[in-house]
Design an enzyme around this catalytic site. Structure first.
Site, PDB file in Angstrom:
ATOM      1  N   ASP A  14       2.922   0.170   8.670  1.00  0.00           N
ATOM      2  CA  ASP A  14       1.886   0.815   7.877  1.00  0.00           C
ATOM      3  C   ASP A  14       2.127   0.375   6.433  1.00  0.00           C
ATOM      4  O   ASP A  14       3.242  -0.027   6.075  1.00  0.00           O
ATOM      5  CB  ASP A  14       2.014   2.340   8.026  1.00  0.00           C
ATOM      6  CG  ASP A  14       0.990   3.080   7.193  1.00  0.00           C
ATOM      7  OD1 ASP A  14      -0.189   2.661   7.176  1.00  0.00           O
ATOM      8  OD2 ASP A  14       1.360   4.075   6.548  1.00  0.00           O
ATOM      9  N   ARG A  15       1.116   0.433   5.592  1.00  0.00           N
ATOM     10  CA  ARG A  15       1.336  -0.005   4.209  1.00  0.00           C
ATOM     11  C   ARG A  15       1.697   1.170   3.299  1.00  0.00           C
ATOM     12  O   ARG A  15       2.833   1.333   2.898  1.00  0.00           O
ATOM     13  CB  ARG A  15       0.099  -0.746   3.658  1.00  0.00           C
ATOM     14  CG  ARG A  15       0.439  -1.598   2.430  1.00  0.00           C
ATOM     15  CD  ARG A  15      -0.792  -2.052   1.661  1.00  0.00           C
ATOM     16  NE  ARG A  15      -1.378  -0.954   0.892  1.00  0.00           N
ATOM     17  CZ  ARG A  15      -2.390  -1.089   0.044  1.00  0.00           C
ATOM     18  NH1 ARG A  15      -2.953  -2.281  -0.134  1.00  0.00           N
ATOM     19  NH2 ARG A  15      -2.867  -0.046  -0.616  1.00  0.00           N
ATOM     20  N   ASP A  16       0.702   2.016   2.984  1.00  0.00           N
ATOM     21  CA  ASP A  16       0.933   3.110   2.040  1.00  0.00           C
ATOM     22  C   ASP A  16       1.890   4.139   2.643  1.00  0.00           C
ATOM     23  O   ASP A  16       1.605   4.745   3.672  1.00  0.00           O
ATOM     24  CB  ASP A  16      -0.397   3.767   1.671  1.00  0.00           C
ATOM     25  CG  ASP A  16      -1.389   2.763   1.086  1.00  0.00           C
ATOM     26  OD1 ASP A  16      -0.986   1.972   0.232  1.00  0.00           O
ATOM     27  OD2 ASP A  16      -2.557   2.756   1.523  1.00  0.00           O
ATOM     28  N   ASP A  22       2.828   6.010  -1.516  1.00  0.00           N
ATOM     29  CA  ASP A  22       1.463   6.448  -1.219  1.00  0.00           C
ATOM     30  C   ASP A  22       0.966   7.340  -2.350  1.00  0.00           C
ATOM     31  O   ASP A  22       1.257   8.524  -2.402  1.00  0.00           O
ATOM     32  CB  ASP A  22       1.434   7.196   0.114  1.00  0.00           C
ATOM     33  CG  ASP A  22       0.005   7.486   0.571  1.00  0.00           C
ATOM     34  OD1 ASP A  22      -0.934   7.239  -0.214  1.00  0.00           O
ATOM     35  OD2 ASP A  22      -0.152   7.940   1.717  1.00  0.00           O
ATOM     36  N   GLY A  24      -2.306   7.501  -2.979  1.00  0.00           N
ATOM     37  CA  GLY A  24      -3.701   7.791  -2.666  1.00  0.00           C
ATOM     38  C   GLY A  24      -4.624   6.672  -3.090  1.00  0.00           C
ATOM     39  O   GLY A  24      -4.843   6.469  -4.281  1.00  0.00           O
ATOM     40  N   GLN A  58      -7.628   1.603   5.349  1.00  0.00           N
ATOM     41  CA  GLN A  58      -8.004   1.445   3.941  1.00  0.00           C
ATOM     42  C   GLN A  58      -9.407   1.993   3.710  1.00  0.00           C
ATOM     43  O   GLN A  58     -10.322   1.276   3.307  1.00  0.00           O
ATOM     44  CB  GLN A  58      -7.913  -0.030   3.536  1.00  0.00           C
ATOM     45  CG  GLN A  58      -6.491  -0.561   3.465  1.00  0.00           C
ATOM     46  CD  GLN A  58      -5.691   0.061   2.332  1.00  0.00           C
ATOM     47  OE1 GLN A  58      -6.218   0.320   1.248  1.00  0.00           O
ATOM     48  NE2 GLN A  58      -4.410   0.317   2.573  1.00  0.00           N
ATOM     49  N   ASP A 139       4.545   6.338   8.471  1.00  0.00           N
ATOM     50  CA  ASP A 139       4.896   7.613   7.855  1.00  0.00           C
ATOM     51  C   ASP A 139       3.906   8.718   8.213  1.00  0.00           C
ATOM     52  O   ASP A 139       4.063   9.854   7.772  1.00  0.00           O
ATOM     53  CB  ASP A 139       4.970   7.474   6.328  1.00  0.00           C
ATOM     54  CG  ASP A 139       3.602   7.241   5.701  1.00  0.00           C
ATOM     55  OD1 ASP A 139       2.812   6.456   6.278  1.00  0.00           O
ATOM     56  OD2 ASP A 139       3.314   7.833   4.645  1.00  0.00           O
TER      57      ASP A 139
END
Length: 196
Positions: A14-16, A22, A24, A58, A139
């Site tokens: 996962d990225r954020d 993260d 937002g 996204q 996450d």
């Protein structure tokens, strides 16, 4: 995958919340802060023959907070940062959709937004991967649900929150409070892919 010639092992990220903090709807470099330990974690999996692949919701694109061009520019910069650490080229799969909050044409139900497994399945198909030998770090529980739906045998939930019940069937879900802590779990996470 049923094809025996597909043996590539993927490290889905996962990225954020995994690669970057993260904050937002992160759509530009100024808001992008790498999470401590992420290069060590990815490097540990790469040393074991895994190809890192980003799979990221996204909806900030669909909501109009930033454009797909903004996202691609940020992705290019992120890839360069990994390349500078000696990492391989990282494919990135993203879902710009949201079923209720996005603007047309992004407002729709899709099979790519996690917890649906569409991005993972597309990556496996494109890259010739064996999903049963691949792993995911996420996450959010929807990341873990997507991994289970794609047939991953081993995943790591990076969160201080307890895992929801009931437990996912046919999946080993490890847990770490922080990304940096995942390094110590790498051998166990990989071993679980072999036992299913």
């Amino acid at each position: 995958m049923n094809q025996h010639d597909k043996q590539t092992r993927l490290l889905f990220l996962d990225r954020d919340g995994i690669i970057n903090e993260d904050k937002g709807y992160v759509g530009n470099k100024s808001a992008f802060c790498f999470i401590p330990g992420i290069f060590d974690v990815v490097g540990a999996f790469v040393e074991h023959g895994f190809l890192p692949v980003v799979v990221t919701n996204q909806s900030g694109i669909g909501r109009g907070f930033y454009t797909e061009s903004d996202f691609h520019a940020l992705t290019h910069w992120m890839r360069e940062a990994f390349a500078e650490k000696g990492m391989p080229f990282i494919p990135v799969y993203y879902c710009p959709h949201h079923p209720t909050e996005a603007k047309p044409p992004y407002k729709k139900q899709c099979n790519c937004r996690k917890p649906s497994p569409g991005m993972l399945l597309s990556a496996a198909n494109d890259l010739g991967a064996d999903l049963s030998k691949s792993v995911l770090l996420g996450d959010s529980w929807r990341d873990i649900q997507a991994g289970a739906a794609a047939g991953l045998a081993s995943q790591c939930y990076v969160s201080k929150q307890p895992q929801p019940t009931p437990a996912l069937s046919n999946a080993s879900v490890f847990q770490a409070d922080t990304v940096a802590q995942v390094v110590t779990l790498v051998p166990q996470i990989i071993a679980a892919t072999k036992t299913g």
